[in-house]
Scaffold this active site. Structure first.
Site, PDB file in Angstrom:
ATOM      1  N   LYS A 110       2.376  -3.445   7.229  1.00 44.46           N
ATOM      2  CA  LYS A 110       2.637  -3.621   5.790  1.00 44.46           C
ATOM      3  C   LYS A 110       4.073  -3.179   5.467  1.00 44.46           C
ATOM      4  O   LYS A 110       4.754  -3.815   4.656  1.00 44.46           O
ATOM      5  CB  LYS A 110       1.642  -2.802   4.953  1.00 44.46           C
ATOM      6  N   THR A 149       0.819  -1.199   0.000  1.00 49.09           N
ATOM      7  CA  THR A 149       0.000   0.000   0.000  1.00 49.09           C
ATOM      8  C   THR A 149       0.864   1.265   0.000  1.00 49.09           C
ATOM      9  O   THR A 149       2.021   1.222   0.448  1.00 49.09           O
ATOM     10  CB  THR A 149      -0.892  -0.006   1.270  1.00 49.09           C
ATOM     11  N   ASP A 150       0.285   2.378  -0.452  1.00 50.33           N
ATOM     12  CA  ASP A 150       1.010   3.656  -0.363  1.00 50.33           C
ATOM     13  C   ASP A 150       1.043   4.169   1.072  1.00 50.33           C
ATOM     14  O   ASP A 150       1.777   5.110   1.382  1.00 50.33           O
ATOM     15  CB  ASP A 150       0.381   4.716  -1.300  1.00 50.33           C
ATOM     16  N   GLU A 151       0.261   3.535   1.968  1.00 51.90           N
ATOM     17  CA  GLU A 151       0.214   4.020   3.350  1.00 51.90           C
ATOM     18  C   GLU A 151       1.541   3.821   4.077  1.00 51.90           C
ATOM     19  O   GLU A 151       1.787   4.430   5.118  1.00 51.90           O
ATOM     20  CB  GLU A 151      -0.945   3.359   4.115  1.00 51.90           C
ATOM     21  N   TYR A 182      -1.741  -0.781  10.944  1.00 54.05           N
ATOM     22  CA  TYR A 182      -1.884  -1.419   9.626  1.00 54.05           C
ATOM     23  C   TYR A 182      -0.686  -1.079   8.735  1.00 54.05           C
ATOM     24  O   TYR A 182      -0.001  -1.969   8.224  1.00 54.05           O
ATOM     25  CB  TYR A 182      -3.187  -0.967   8.951  1.00 54.05           C
TER      26      TYR A 182
HETATM   27  N1  LIG Z   1      -7.929  -1.882  -0.316  1.00 48.38           N
HETATM   28  C1  LIG Z   1      -7.047  -0.982  -0.716  1.00 48.38           C
HETATM   29  O1  LIG Z   1      -7.414   0.149  -1.019  1.00 48.38           O
HETATM   30  C2  LIG Z   1      -5.586  -1.360  -0.846  1.00 48.38           C
HETATM   31  C3  LIG Z   1      -4.712  -0.438  -1.428  1.00 48.38           C
HETATM   32  C4  LIG Z   1      -3.376  -0.802  -1.613  1.00 48.38           C
HETATM   33  C5  LIG Z   1      -2.937  -2.040  -1.201  1.00 48.38           C
HETATM   34  N2  LIG Z   1      -3.792  -2.924  -0.604  1.00 48.38           N
HETATM   35  C6  LIG Z   1      -3.266  -4.245  -0.213  1.00 48.38           C
HETATM   36  O2  LIG Z   1      -3.853  -5.184  -1.097  1.00 48.38           O
HETATM   37  C7  LIG Z   1      -4.073  -6.416  -0.430  1.00 48.38           C
HETATM   38  C8  LIG Z   1      -5.525  -6.830  -0.560  1.00 48.38           C
HETATM   39  O3  LIG Z   1      -6.337  -5.805   0.004  1.00 48.38           O
HETATM   40  P1  LIG Z   1      -7.933  -5.961   0.068  1.00 48.38           P
HETATM   41  O4  LIG Z   1      -8.494  -4.611   0.203  1.00 48.38           O
HETATM   42  O5  LIG Z   1      -8.364  -6.845  -1.018  1.00 48.38           O
HETATM   43  O6  LIG Z   1      -8.072  -6.725   1.464  1.00 48.38           O
HETATM   44  P2  LIG Z   1      -9.324  -7.533   2.030  1.00 48.38           P
HETATM   45  O7  LIG Z   1      -9.320  -7.262   3.500  1.00 48.38           O
HETATM   46  O8  LIG Z   1     -10.551  -7.236   1.254  1.00 48.38           O
HETATM   47  O9  LIG Z   1      -8.961  -9.063   1.751  1.00 48.38           O
HETATM   48  C9  LIG Z   1      -7.943  -9.726   2.440  1.00 48.38           C
HETATM   49  C10 LIG Z   1      -8.062 -11.213   2.111  1.00 48.38           C
HETATM   50  O10 LIG Z   1      -6.989 -11.888   2.796  1.00 48.38           O
HETATM   51  C11 LIG Z   1      -7.519 -13.031   3.461  1.00 48.38           C
HETATM   52  N3  LIG Z   1      -6.688 -13.288   4.648  1.00 48.38           N
HETATM   53  C12 LIG Z   1      -6.571 -12.515   5.751  1.00 48.38           C
HETATM   54  N4  LIG Z   1      -5.732 -13.100   6.630  1.00 48.38           N
HETATM   55  C13 LIG Z   1      -5.308 -14.253   6.065  1.00 48.38           C
HETATM   56  C14 LIG Z   1      -4.420 -15.282   6.463  1.00 48.38           C
HETATM   57  N5  LIG Z   1      -3.812 -15.250   7.655  1.00 48.38           N
HETATM   58  N6  LIG Z   1      -4.183 -16.316   5.621  1.00 48.38           N
HETATM   59  C15 LIG Z   1      -4.802 -16.353   4.401  1.00 48.38           C
HETATM   60  N7  LIG Z   1      -5.675 -15.435   3.984  1.00 48.38           N
HETATM   61  C16 LIG Z   1      -5.911 -14.380   4.796  1.00 48.38           C
HETATM   62  C17 LIG Z   1      -8.948 -12.651   3.820  1.00 48.38           C
HETATM   63  O11 LIG Z   1      -9.758 -13.792   4.041  1.00 48.38           O
HETATM   64  C18 LIG Z   1      -9.361 -11.838   2.593  1.00 48.38           C
HETATM   65  O12 LIG Z   1      -9.893 -12.691   1.592  1.00 48.38           O
HETATM   66  C19 LIG Z   1      -3.637  -6.209   1.010  1.00 48.38           C
HETATM   67  O13 LIG Z   1      -2.342  -6.734   1.157  1.00 48.38           O
HETATM   68  C20 LIG Z   1      -3.629  -4.707   1.181  1.00 48.38           C
HETATM   69  O14 LIG Z   1      -2.668  -4.314   2.119  1.00 48.38           O
HETATM   70  C21 LIG Z   1      -5.099  -2.611  -0.418  1.00 48.38           C
END
Ligand SMILES: NC(=O)c1ccc[n+]([C@@H]2O[C@H](COP(=O)([O-])OP(=O)(O)OC[C@H]3O[C@@H](n4cnc5c(N)ncnc54)[C@H](O)[C@@H]3O)[C@@H](O)[C@H]2O)c1
Length: 365
Positions: free
Chosen positions: A171, A133-135, A167
């Site tokens: 990350k 993430t950019d965070e 969070y």
């Molecule tokens: N949502 C955003 O805006 C955003 C932006 C940039 C980066 N990201 C990154 O992208 C990735 C996905 O984000 P998202 O928004 O889809 O998250 P999300 O919370 O919607 O989904 C996370 C998924 O990971 C699974 N999970 C959690 N813990 C687990 C474990 N211990 N073992 C296996 N599976 C597990 C969950 O069941 C879920 O399906 C993350 O790594 C997040 O940091 C998200």
């Protein structure tokens, strides 16, 4: 290619899995623990495809990861599994340390053990793509903090890490581990850092889906603080396309920033949603009247904005959706997928406020 996707039942992970199955000839092994944020219903359109396999596995479980690697023999890993909601990380950081740090470490070690069994050619071609993430960069100066006319900075791949929340700190730790596994063990890793995503299948604890659903149910639309925090919004399917480009065409050891060129204040986002709902689902009063100001998030970052020129220059990627087109598509999706929304809110979460020191009451939110 056979791609092992972790977190493929989540918001972005499911978009990645749908993108790969629908637009390429590659196979996917989806490794997901199915926490509250993971929903297999988000994959119902591709679940019966013969190039798709689901494994309900926790990324902290080394023995199970070893089994999946031995059975499926992937050519690449796309690592998205994480605890992802800042407010939850303030209320309960333990799960974030466990999954985001210990889980990434466990996955790196399982990947390394498997990778060491490959031929030299296969080792070279293998990719471990860590989705971040950019965070991790902390926050940027807000327009109200700089002189007018002064250019506002953006996050580049060279920006130093300065995470603010449990969070983003977890990350950041995982990003460091991934880079160390390349430097120390030679595991071919790539890291991407992306801005805020929005779109279909987004769990309704995050701003955009929460506001859409609360608005439709006549509930208050909570604005943290003054609502002047700025985020750079990217439509999730644009992100999924970018991630596939990186895992297939990106260079080992590189970092790529991915963003939407859509800097918006939170209040503006909520007002735009209200305006679209006024035209799609008109009612007597304006949706804006449901806006309610609540206590700000502790440590709330004021501005994020991504310079994604490297993605454009080196991989030819640019987002297709503008904020206006993506938001309209998103709202229309929520209007026609109310059943999904009901199913994913299983009773343990009722869109209540999370992540405040002394929680406000439900009525306030
Ligand atoms: N949502 C955003 O805006 C955003 C932006 C940039 C980066 N990201 C990154 O992208 C990735 C996905 O984000 P998202 O928004 O889809 O998250 P999300 O919370 O919607 O989904 C996370 C998924 O990971 C699974 N999970 C959690 N813990 C687990 C474990 N211990 N073992 C296996 N599976 C597990 C969950 O069941 C879920 O399906 C993350 O790594 C997040 O940091 C998200």
């Amino acid at each position: 290619m056979k791609i092992l996707v972790t977190g493929g039942a989540g918001f972005i992970g499911s978009a990645v899995v749908r993108h790969i199955i629908n637009n390429t000839q590659d196979s996917v092994i989806n490794v997901d623990k199915l926490t509250y944020a993971g929903n297999l219903e988000s994959l119902s359109s591709i679940e019966s495809n013969e190039r798709y396999v689901f494994e309900q596995v926790d990324i902290c479980d080394r023995a199970e990861l070893d089994r999946v690697f031995a059975q499926c023999k992937p050519d690449a890993v796309m690592h998205l599994a994480a605890e992802s909601h800042v407010d939850r990380s303030i209320t309960g950081p333990a799960d974030f340390i466990q999954t985001n740090i210990v889980g990434t470490y466990t996955l790196l070690e399982a990947t390394r053990a498997y990778w060491n069994t490959l031929s030299e050619d296969a080792k070279k071609a293998f990719r471990f793509h860590h989705i971040s993430t950019d965070e991790v960069y902390g926050d940027l100066p807000h327009p109200d903090e700089v002189d007018s006319g002064e250019e506002l900075p953006l996050f580049t791949e060279m920006t130093a890490y300065e995470p603010s929340s449990p969070y983003s700190a977890s990350k950041a730790s995982s990003d460091h581990l991934v880079r160390a596994w390349l430097r120390t063990y030679g595991l071919p890793t790539i890291v991407t850092n992306c801005s805020n995503n929005y779109g279909p299948y987004h769990f309704p604890e995050k701003l955009i889906p929460l506001v859409i659903l609360n608005a439709l149910e006549g509930k208050p639309l909570p604005i943290y603080g003054k609502g002047d925090q700025i985020r750079d919004w990217l439509y999730v399917e644009d992100h999924a396309r970018a991630l596939y480009k990186v895992v297939t065409e990106g260079d080992v050891g590189e970092t790529y920033n991915i963003g939407g060129h859509n800097e918006k204040q939170n209040l503006e986002v909520v007002q735009t949603i209200c305006g679209i709902l006024d035209s799609l689902v008109p009612k007597e009063s304006k949706y804006q009247e449901q806006i309610t100001y609540v206590t700000d998030r502790p440590g709330h970052d004021r501005r994020y904005a991504i310079d994604s020129s490297k993605m454009q220059r080196e991989l030819g990627w640019t987002p297709v959706e503008t904020f206006e087109t993506g938001l309209k598509k998103t709202i229309e999706w929520y209007l026609t997928n109310q059943e999904w929304c009901q199913h994913v809110q299983d009773g343990s979460y009722q869109r209540e406020r999370l992540g405040v020191e002394s929680p406000t009451t439900k009525e306030e939110v």
